[in-house]
Each structure stands twice: as structure tokens, then as C-alpha cells.
Design a protein around this motif. Sequence first.
Motif, PDB file in Angstrom:
ATOM      1  N   SER A  60     -41.168  -9.337 -10.277  1.00  0.00           N
ATOM      2  CA  SER A  60     -42.516  -9.225 -11.226  1.00  0.00           C
ATOM      3  C   SER A  60     -42.296 -10.187 -12.040  1.00  0.00           C
ATOM      4  N   ARG A  61     -43.666 -10.778 -12.328  1.00  0.00           N
ATOM      5  CA  ARG A  61     -43.920 -11.785 -13.483  1.00  0.00           C
ATOM      6  C   ARG A  61     -44.627 -11.494 -14.534  1.00  0.00           C
ATOM      7  N   TYR A  62     -44.230 -11.223 -15.643  1.00  0.00           N
ATOM      8  CA  TYR A  62     -44.890 -10.747 -16.840  1.00  0.00           C
ATOM      9  C   TYR A  62     -45.235 -11.818 -17.761  1.00  0.00           C
ATOM     10  N   PRO A  63     -46.439 -12.070 -18.330  1.00  0.00           N
ATOM     11  CA  PRO A  63     -46.873 -13.289 -19.433  1.00  0.00           C
ATOM     12  C   PRO A  63     -46.167 -12.590 -20.572  1.00  0.00           C
ATOM     13  N   LYS A  64     -45.575 -13.838 -21.248  1.00  0.00           N
ATOM     14  CA  LYS A  64     -44.696 -13.560 -22.480  1.00  0.00           C
ATOM     15  C   LYS A  64     -45.457 -12.639 -23.253  1.00  0.00           C
ATOM     16  N   ASP A  65     -45.068 -11.686 -23.868  1.00  0.00           N
ATOM     17  CA  ASP A  65     -45.436 -10.581 -25.046  1.00  0.00           C
ATOM     18  C   ASP A  65     -46.264  -9.759 -24.375  1.00  0.00           C
ATOM     19  N   ASP A  66     -46.150  -9.352 -22.965  1.00  0.00           N
ATOM     20  CA  ASP A  66     -47.201  -8.753 -22.426  1.00  0.00           C
ATOM     21  C   ASP A  66     -46.369  -7.447 -21.612  1.00  0.00           C
ATOM     22  N   GLU A  67     -46.638  -6.237 -21.596  1.00  0.00           N
ATOM     23  CA  GLU A  67     -45.951  -5.230 -21.038  1.00  0.00           C
ATOM     24  C   GLU A  67     -46.415  -5.074 -19.447  1.00  0.00           C
ATOM     25  N   ARG A  68     -47.387  -5.557 -19.189  1.00  0.00           N
ATOM     26  CA  ARG A  68     -47.917  -5.497 -17.656  1.00  0.00           C
ATOM     27  C   ARG A  68     -47.612  -6.784 -16.946  1.00  0.00           C
ATOM     28  N   PRO A  69     -47.282  -6.507 -15.784  1.00  0.00           N
ATOM     29  CA  PRO A  69     -46.992  -7.698 -14.778  1.00  0.00           C
ATOM     30  C   PRO A  69     -48.498  -8.090 -14.346  1.00  0.00           C
ATOM     31  N   ASP A  70     -48.410  -9.314 -14.389  1.00  0.00           N
ATOM     32  CA  ASP A  70     -49.485 -10.025 -13.712  1.00  0.00           C
ATOM     33  C   ASP A  70     -49.481 -10.414 -12.058  1.00  0.00           C
ATOM     34  N   SER A  71     -48.027 -10.561 -11.682  1.00  0.00           N
ATOM     35  CA  SER A  71     -47.977 -10.321 -10.344  1.00  0.00           C
ATOM     36  C   SER A  71     -46.553  -9.701  -9.863  1.00  0.00           C
ATOM     37  N   SER A  72     -46.602  -9.374  -8.741  1.00  0.00           N
ATOM     38  CA  SER A  72     -45.327  -8.780  -8.056  1.00  0.00           C
ATOM     39  C   SER A  72     -45.064  -9.303  -6.498  1.00  0.00           C
ATOM     40  N   THR A  73     -43.915  -9.997  -6.443  1.00  0.00           N
ATOM     41  CA  THR A  73     -43.634 -10.398  -4.754  1.00  0.00           C
ATOM     42  C   THR A  73     -42.592  -9.491  -4.359  1.00  0.00           C
ATOM     43  N   ASP A  74     -42.820  -9.021  -3.231  1.00  0.00           N
ATOM     44  CA  ASP A  74     -41.915  -8.314  -2.310  1.00  0.00           C
ATOM     45  C   ASP A  74     -40.885  -9.329  -1.733  1.00  0.00           C
ATOM     46  N   VAL A  75     -39.503  -8.998  -2.268  1.00  0.00           N
ATOM     47  CA  VAL A  75     -38.602 -10.033  -1.854  1.00  0.00           C
ATOM     48  C   VAL A  75     -37.294  -9.278  -1.101  1.00  0.00           C
ATOM     49  N   THR A  76     -37.666  -7.974  -0.421  1.00  0.00           N
ATOM     50  CA  THR A  76     -36.914  -7.106   0.314  1.00  0.00           C
ATOM     51  C   THR A  76     -36.214  -8.029   1.206  1.00  0.00           C
ATOM     52  N   ALA A  77     -36.677  -8.767   1.973  1.00  0.00           N
ATOM     53  CA  ALA A  77     -36.229  -9.551   3.330  1.00  0.00           C
ATOM     54  C   ALA A  77     -34.837 -10.292   2.677  1.00  0.00           C
ATOM     55  N   VAL A  78     -35.008 -10.719   1.542  1.00  0.00           N
ATOM     56  CA  VAL A  78     -33.642 -11.425   0.765  1.00  0.00           C
ATOM     57  C   VAL A  78     -32.381 -10.566   1.062  1.00  0.00           C
TER      58      VAL A  78
END
Length: 78
Positions: A8-26
Motif C-alpha cells: 500500500s502507498r500512502y502520500p506523505k503525511d496522509d493516513e489513507r492509502p492512494d493505492s494498494s497492489t496485491d503482491v500475494t504471488a510473491v
Amino acid sequence: MSIVYSVSRYPKDDERPDSSTDVTAVGGTAWAELLGIPLEQLVDVHPLTREHAERVRQLTGITLDLGKYDYFLEPSAD
């Protein structure tokens, strides 16, 4: 029950992610090795840092822009 791993990617100083990528296959083993923790302890949210960035890119194709965002590996039960 299985575990789903997301980066999950969060903009600096923000508590909400702006994207999330499923990486379970790793696979949980690869994530545990990357973070230096036993697989059975890979149940909490873990920050991804500069020391992890190149390996994350190799495993997932995701380039971490750590100047603009904070990244976390977020395991969750499916």
C-alpha cells in the motif's frame, strides 16, 4: 485461511492509502526474508524502506518513490 499480501502507498503525511497492489504471488517466504523476520511473525503491517526498495522492485515491478510516498506491506487474512 490464506494470507493476502498487499503493498500500500500512502502520500506523505496522509493516513489513507492512494493505492494498494496485491503482491500475494510473491509469497510470504520471500517477504519474510526481505524483512528479516520469521514467516509466522509476518502478520502485522511493515514499512518498506530504502533498504527494501530494490528488492521490492525485483519481486513486484513496483518502484518505490520514497520522496513522495510511504509504503507498507500489509498482510491480511482471506
